[in-house]
Design an enzyme around this catalytic site. Structure first.
Site, PDB file in Angstrom:
ATOM      1  N   LYS A 178       0.819  -1.087   0.290  1.00 29.42           N
ATOM      2  CA  LYS A 178      -0.091  -0.074   0.386  1.00 29.42           C
ATOM      3  C   LYS A 178       1.062   1.265   0.516  1.00 29.42           C
ATOM      4  CE  LYS A 178      -3.289  -2.577   2.240  1.00 29.42           C
ATOM      5  NZ  LYS A 178      -5.137  -3.035   3.655  1.00 29.42           N
ATOM      6  N   GLN A 204      -4.892  -1.960   9.743  1.00 32.62           N
ATOM      7  CA  GLN A 204      -4.839  -2.806   9.874  1.00 32.62           C
ATOM      8  C   GLN A 204      -4.923  -3.883   9.647  1.00 32.62           C
ATOM      9  OE1 GLN A 204      -3.511  -3.081   6.110  1.00 32.62           O
ATOM     10  NE2 GLN A 204      -3.356  -5.668   5.885  1.00 32.62           N
ATOM     11  N   ASP A 226     -10.668   2.517   4.035  1.00 26.04           N
ATOM     12  CA  ASP A 226     -10.678   1.532   3.841  1.00 26.04           C
ATOM     13  C   ASP A 226     -12.442   0.948   4.465  1.00 26.04           C
ATOM     14  OD1 ASP A 226      -9.263  -0.635   4.020  1.00 26.04           O
ATOM     15  OD2 ASP A 226      -8.355  -0.368   6.159  1.00 26.04           O
TER      16      ASP A 226
HETATM   17  N1  GUN Z   1      -6.981  -6.474   6.493  1.00 26.87           N
HETATM   18  C1  GUN Z   1      -7.123  -7.959   5.254  1.00 26.87           C
HETATM   19  N2  GUN Z   1      -7.653  -6.584   4.449  1.00 26.87           N
HETATM   20  C2  GUN Z   1      -8.024  -5.958   4.978  1.00 26.87           C
HETATM   21  C3  GUN Z   1      -7.687  -4.156   4.414  1.00 26.87           C
HETATM   22  O1  GUN Z   1      -8.490  -3.912   3.076  1.00 26.87           O
HETATM   23  N3  GUN Z   1      -8.352  -3.142   5.168  1.00 26.87           N
HETATM   24  C4  GUN Z   1      -6.980  -3.262   6.442  1.00 26.87           C
HETATM   25  N4  GUN Z   1      -7.252  -2.036   7.096  1.00 26.87           N
HETATM   26  N5  GUN Z   1      -6.841  -4.264   7.163  1.00 26.87           N
HETATM   27  C5  GUN Z   1      -7.401  -5.325   6.158  1.00 26.87           C
END
Ligand code: GUN
Length: 294
Positions: free
Chosen positions: A52, A96, A119
């Site tokens: 990311k 995350q 998100d």
């Molecule tokens: N863990 C797995 N997928 C995601 C996501 O799209 N965002 C976040 N913050 N954590 C995750």
């Protein structure tokens, strides 16, 4: 059978975002800025967050990675969230998941300012999504919808079966597929660990979205000819022949099911890269909201 190339599509969209950033950020004081918070040492999460952050650099975004030790307390994390909420130089941020067990994920999600929740996990944004109002769509479901759209995969009136009911993938994608929109208008069945005779649903499905986290679960005898399979699973399995000692596989047994599919996403290189792209799209939208750019 068409293999949906999530990596290539993601690169195309990143190019589009980069061009837009170049165009609009010249007249502003700063470029879009995404922050990511990573707590603990889960190796898979570390890889996702790194992807990311490096994607931001490639498209002209600013990025900040906040890394915290496993023993970080809930209060400490809440304080980081509050600071990011207040930081005028940050357009959006993510925490995350999964978080260490001693931290309540719901409390953290609820503390995030919905205007910075790129998100799309905050109940305010999730509720807007469910009602079809403009908002930040959760990154993985948004990526899947973008794939279906750009590959012109018709889902109107089709039987879509979603396997898995997580807040991040299964539940939101089932809502998006059934919404009165394009893509959308599908008839959706949400299956989960308590579903009886699961194969009866999967064998009738025109489209299967699988997000169970069980390596190679979906087999050829569970699907019909011509099915579209969107595989959200990213599972590490041992592979002694590899230097790393492991390889990534999806929730569908690709070699078995692919010959029966009209479209299928591979793992890696399918849904994963699209998740990152969706997060960038949401961050750009947040930046535009801040600076009132159309
Ligand atoms: N863990 C797995 N997928 C995601 C996501 O799209 N965002 C976040 N913050 N954590 C995750």
């Amino acid at each position: 059978m068409t293999r949906i190339d999530g990596k290539a599509l993601s690169n195309t969209i990143k190019g589009e975002i980069a061009a837009e950033v170049k165009r609009i950020s010249m007249s502003q004081q700063r470029p879009p800025h995404l922050a990511a918070v990573l707590v603990g040492d889960d190796p898979a999460s570390a890889v996702y967050v790194r992807n990311k952050v490096t994607s931001c650099e490639k498209i002209g975004f600013e990025s900040t990675l906040i890394k915290k030790r496993e023993s970080t307390t809930e209060e400490e994390l809440l304080e980081i969230v509050r600071e990011l909420n207040e930081d005028k130089d940050v357009d959006g941020f993510i925490v995350q998941l999964p978080l260490p067990k001693h931290i309540n994920e719901h409390r953290i999600t609820l503390a995030i300012d919905p205007n910075k929740d790129v998100d799309g996990f905050h109940p305010t944004n999730f509720g807007k999504m469910a009602q079809g109002l403009p908002t930040f769509l959760p990154a993985t479901p948004f990526g899947i919808m973008t794939m279906l759209d750009r590959y012109n995969i018709e889902i109107q009136g089709k039987n879509c079966v979603v396997l898995g009911r997580s807040n991040i993938v299964g539940t939101p994608i089932s809502i998006l597929l059934s919404r009165k929109a394009k893509p959308g208008n599908a008839t959706v069945t949400l299956c989960h660990s308590r579903t009886k005779n699961l194969e009866e649903y999967t064998r009738k499905a025109d489209v299967i979205v699988i997000a169970l986290g069980i390596p190679n679960y979906l087999k050829a005898d569970m699907v019909k000819e011509g099915v579209v399979i969107i595989d959200v699973g990213i599972n590490r399995i041992e592979a002694p022949e590899r230097k790393s000692g492991y390889k990534l596989v999806g929730d569908a047994d690709f070699d078995e099911v692919a010959p029966k599919c009209s479209f299928i996403t591979p793992v890696p290189g399918g849904v994963g890269p699209m998740t990152v792209t969706s997060l960038l799209t949401n961050t750009l939208q947040s930046y535009k909201n801040t600076f009132k750019i159309q």
